[in-house]
Design a protein around this motif. Sequence first.
Motif, PDB file in Angstrom:
ATOM      1  N   LEU A  56      36.582 -19.900 140.497  1.00 46.46           N
ATOM      2  CA  LEU A  56      37.233 -18.601 140.412  1.00 46.46           C
ATOM      3  C   LEU A  56      38.745 -18.783 140.356  1.00 46.46           C
ATOM      4  O   LEU A  56      39.353 -19.295 141.295  1.00 46.46           O
ATOM      5  CB  LEU A  56      36.835 -17.734 141.610  1.00 46.46           C
ATOM      6  N   HIS A  57      39.341 -18.357 139.248  1.00 44.20           N
ATOM      7  CA  HIS A  57      40.762 -18.633 138.989  1.00 44.20           C
ATOM      8  C   HIS A  57      41.684 -17.716 139.784  1.00 44.20           C
ATOM      9  O   HIS A  57      41.289 -16.661 140.288  1.00 44.20           O
ATOM     10  CB  HIS A  57      41.053 -18.511 137.490  1.00 44.20           C
ATOM     11  N   GLY A  58      42.950 -18.132 139.875  1.00 47.83           N
ATOM     12  CA  GLY A  58      43.973 -17.345 140.540  1.00 47.83           C
ATOM     13  C   GLY A  58      44.526 -16.253 139.650  1.00 47.83           C
ATOM     14  O   GLY A  58      44.069 -16.026 138.514  1.00 47.83           O
ATOM     15  N   PHE A  59      45.535 -15.551 140.156  1.00 48.47           N
ATOM     16  CA  PHE A  59      46.079 -14.360 139.496  1.00 48.47           C
ATOM     17  C   PHE A  59      46.471 -14.607 138.048  1.00 48.47           C
ATOM     18  O   PHE A  59      46.108 -13.851 137.153  1.00 48.47           O
ATOM     19  CB  PHE A  59      47.287 -13.858 140.288  1.00 48.47           C
ATOM     20  N   SER A  60      47.235 -15.644 137.802  1.00 48.26           N
ATOM     21  CA  SER A  60      47.755 -15.865 136.451  1.00 48.26           C
ATOM     22  C   SER A  60      46.869 -16.774 135.617  1.00 48.26           C
ATOM     23  O   SER A  60      47.208 -17.090 134.477  1.00 48.26           O
ATOM     24  CB  SER A  60      49.173 -16.452 136.511  1.00 48.26           C
ATOM     25  N   GLY A  61      45.734 -17.192 136.177  1.00 42.80           N
ATOM     26  CA  GLY A  61      44.825 -18.073 135.455  1.00 42.80           C
ATOM     27  C   GLY A  61      43.846 -17.307 134.594  1.00 42.80           C
ATOM     28  O   GLY A  61      43.902 -16.084 134.448  1.00 42.80           O
ATOM     29  N   ASP A  62      42.912 -18.039 134.019  1.00 37.43           N
ATOM     30  CA  ASP A  62      41.839 -17.451 133.228  1.00 37.43           C
ATOM     31  C   ASP A  62      40.693 -18.447 133.201  1.00 37.43           C
ATOM     32  O   ASP A  62      40.646 -19.371 134.005  1.00 37.43           O
ATOM     33  CB  ASP A  62      42.321 -17.062 131.824  1.00 37.43           C
ATOM     34  N   SER A  63      39.773 -18.263 132.275  1.00 37.84           N
ATOM     35  CA  SER A  63      38.581 -19.103 132.262  1.00 37.84           C
ATOM     36  C   SER A  63      38.835 -20.523 131.765  1.00 37.84           C
ATOM     37  O   SER A  63      37.975 -21.389 131.914  1.00 37.84           O
ATOM     38  CB  SER A  63      37.507 -18.453 131.375  1.00 37.84           C
ATOM     39  N   HIS A  64      40.026 -20.789 131.213  1.00 41.83           N
ATOM     40  CA  HIS A  64      40.294 -22.096 130.616  1.00 41.83           C
ATOM     41  C   HIS A  64      40.788 -23.061 131.691  1.00 41.83           C
ATOM     42  O   HIS A  64      41.973 -23.378 131.784  1.00 41.83           O
ATOM     43  CB  HIS A  64      41.313 -21.969 129.492  1.00 41.83           C
ATOM     44  N   ALA A  65      39.848 -23.538 132.505  1.00 37.95           N
ATOM     45  CA  ALA A  65      40.209 -24.424 133.608  1.00 37.95           C
ATOM     46  C   ALA A  65      40.373 -25.869 133.183  1.00 37.95           C
ATOM     47  O   ALA A  65      41.050 -26.640 133.858  1.00 37.95           O
ATOM     48  CB  ALA A  65      39.152 -24.333 134.711  1.00 37.95           C
ATOM     49  N   ALA A  66      39.748 -26.261 132.084  1.00 39.10           N
ATOM     50  CA  ALA A  66      39.837 -27.652 131.627  1.00 39.10           C
ATOM     51  C   ALA A  66      39.725 -27.699 130.117  1.00 39.10           C
ATOM     52  O   ALA A  66      39.189 -26.790 129.485  1.00 39.10           O
ATOM     53  CB  ALA A  66      38.730 -28.497 132.256  1.00 39.10           C
ATOM     54  N   GLY A  67      40.265 -28.784 129.553  1.00 40.06           N
ATOM     55  CA  GLY A  67      40.185 -28.981 128.113  1.00 40.06           C
ATOM     56  C   GLY A  67      41.515 -28.750 127.434  1.00 40.06           C
ATOM     57  O   GLY A  67      42.494 -28.309 128.046  1.00 40.06           O
ATOM     58  N   PRO A  68      41.577 -29.048 126.140  1.00 40.08           N
ATOM     59  CA  PRO A  68      42.838 -28.971 125.404  1.00 40.08           C
ATOM     60  C   PRO A  68      43.242 -27.542 125.079  1.00 40.08           C
ATOM     61  O   PRO A  68      42.460 -26.610 125.222  1.00 40.08           O
ATOM     62  CB  PRO A  68      42.522 -29.755 124.120  1.00 40.08           C
ATOM     63  N   ALA A  69      44.487 -27.392 124.652  1.00 37.47           N
ATOM     64  CA  ALA A  69      44.945 -26.101 124.145  1.00 37.47           C
ATOM     65  C   ALA A  69      44.140 -25.737 122.911  1.00 37.47           C
ATOM     66  O   ALA A  69      43.607 -26.590 122.205  1.00 37.47           O
ATOM     67  CB  ALA A  69      46.434 -26.173 123.820  1.00 37.47           C
ATOM     68  N   GLY A  70      44.054 -24.445 122.653  1.00 35.62           N
ATOM     69  CA  GLY A  70      43.318 -23.965 121.484  1.00 35.62           C
ATOM     70  C   GLY A  70      43.523 -22.486 121.320  1.00 35.62           C
ATOM     71  O   GLY A  70      44.377 -21.891 121.998  1.00 35.62           O
ATOM     72  N   PRO A  71      42.767 -21.852 120.445  1.00 36.99           N
ATOM     73  CA  PRO A  71      42.929 -20.406 120.211  1.00 36.99           C
ATOM     74  C   PRO A  71      42.802 -19.612 121.509  1.00 36.99           C
ATOM     75  O   PRO A  71      41.826 -19.743 122.241  1.00 36.99           O
ATOM     76  CB  PRO A  71      41.773 -20.087 119.249  1.00 36.99           C
ATOM     77  N   GLY A  72      43.826 -18.819 121.796  1.00 28.38           N
ATOM     78  CA  GLY A  72      43.845 -18.021 123.011  1.00 28.38           C
ATOM     79  C   GLY A  72      44.316 -18.762 124.242  1.00 28.38           C
ATOM     80  O   GLY A  72      44.549 -18.155 125.289  1.00 28.38           O
TER      81      GLY A  72
END
Length: 339
Positions: A56-72
């Motif tokens: 469960l991410h923090g306030f400024s986070g999102d579902s992208h917890a791991a992996g490279p940059a990409g769309p969105g």
Amino acid sequence: MTITRTHPRRGHRQAVELFREQPLRLESGETLGPITIAHESWGQPDAARSNGVLLLHGFSGDSHAAGPAGPGHPTRGWWDGLIGPGRAIDTDRFFVVCPNVLGGCQGSTGPGSPAPDGRPWGSRFPSLTIRDQVAAEVAFSGRLKIRRWQAVIGGSMGGMRAMEWAIAHPGRLERLVLLATTARCSARTNDVHRRQIDAIQQDPAFLGGDYYDHPGGGPRTGLARARAIARLTYGGLDDGSGFLERFDANSYIVLTQAMAGHDVGRGRGGVAAALARISVPASVASVSSDRLFPPHSQRELARAIAGPVRFTSIDSHHGHDGFLAEQNQLAPILRQALA
């Protein structure tokens, strides 16, 4: 639901729709539905779907917890060094799932999402509580056919949600990890929350929250001021201009208000009584320089949780964001919690 095998460090991004037939009844008495929950996952569920870890991410986070940059996602995952084969959250063992919070702006239903009439919710989006967000996550877990998580892990706002999981749904998790979080926000913290909301709402481009169809991109100046107030208060990593590009001002308000109103003791006889309901093994960690949720907040948690508790202090000069930055110190905490 079929999970497609992808590169082990990239994860699998998708979204599910919930509450189409029967809307979610919020604590305010309003209803919300249908609801989309965007999420990313790593690893594979076992045959019994018993190896899940909910992140469960923090306030400024999102579902992208791991992996490279990409769309969105303009940057690598916020816990990129901790999730993957053989890492602290080992995807050779666990099916790791990170949903974007309800009310957010990275694929899950939020103020910028289309309402039933097809227009963005904007000012019409209902207020949410942490408990409302967890109710959506419980339904989401049911859609994944995961009855019991091996662990629920949360930092900051995510830790608030993780606590609610352990208190309100004790049969749905085996272990709990709480990082740089609190059982309730202090009056001082909520004063800072109010100043951030005021900074956004006083921007002429806010337009009462209905700015999506107007040129100019909404209250960017107010959002920048709000973020600056937050950073001066608790320090941390520098978002740069990227934060303004990926975050919605209305979501900022909705999530801030949810945090400000959070109190695990509400309707449960107070904080100590509520925390005493947590019987699963718990790992609690503070950040030495955290001014948003200072270490005494986590010590309060560790003292009151009824189950076995392991308390750790993370030494960091990054302030509250030490729970994101200090991954070398986090790794042994997570390995031990998941052992």
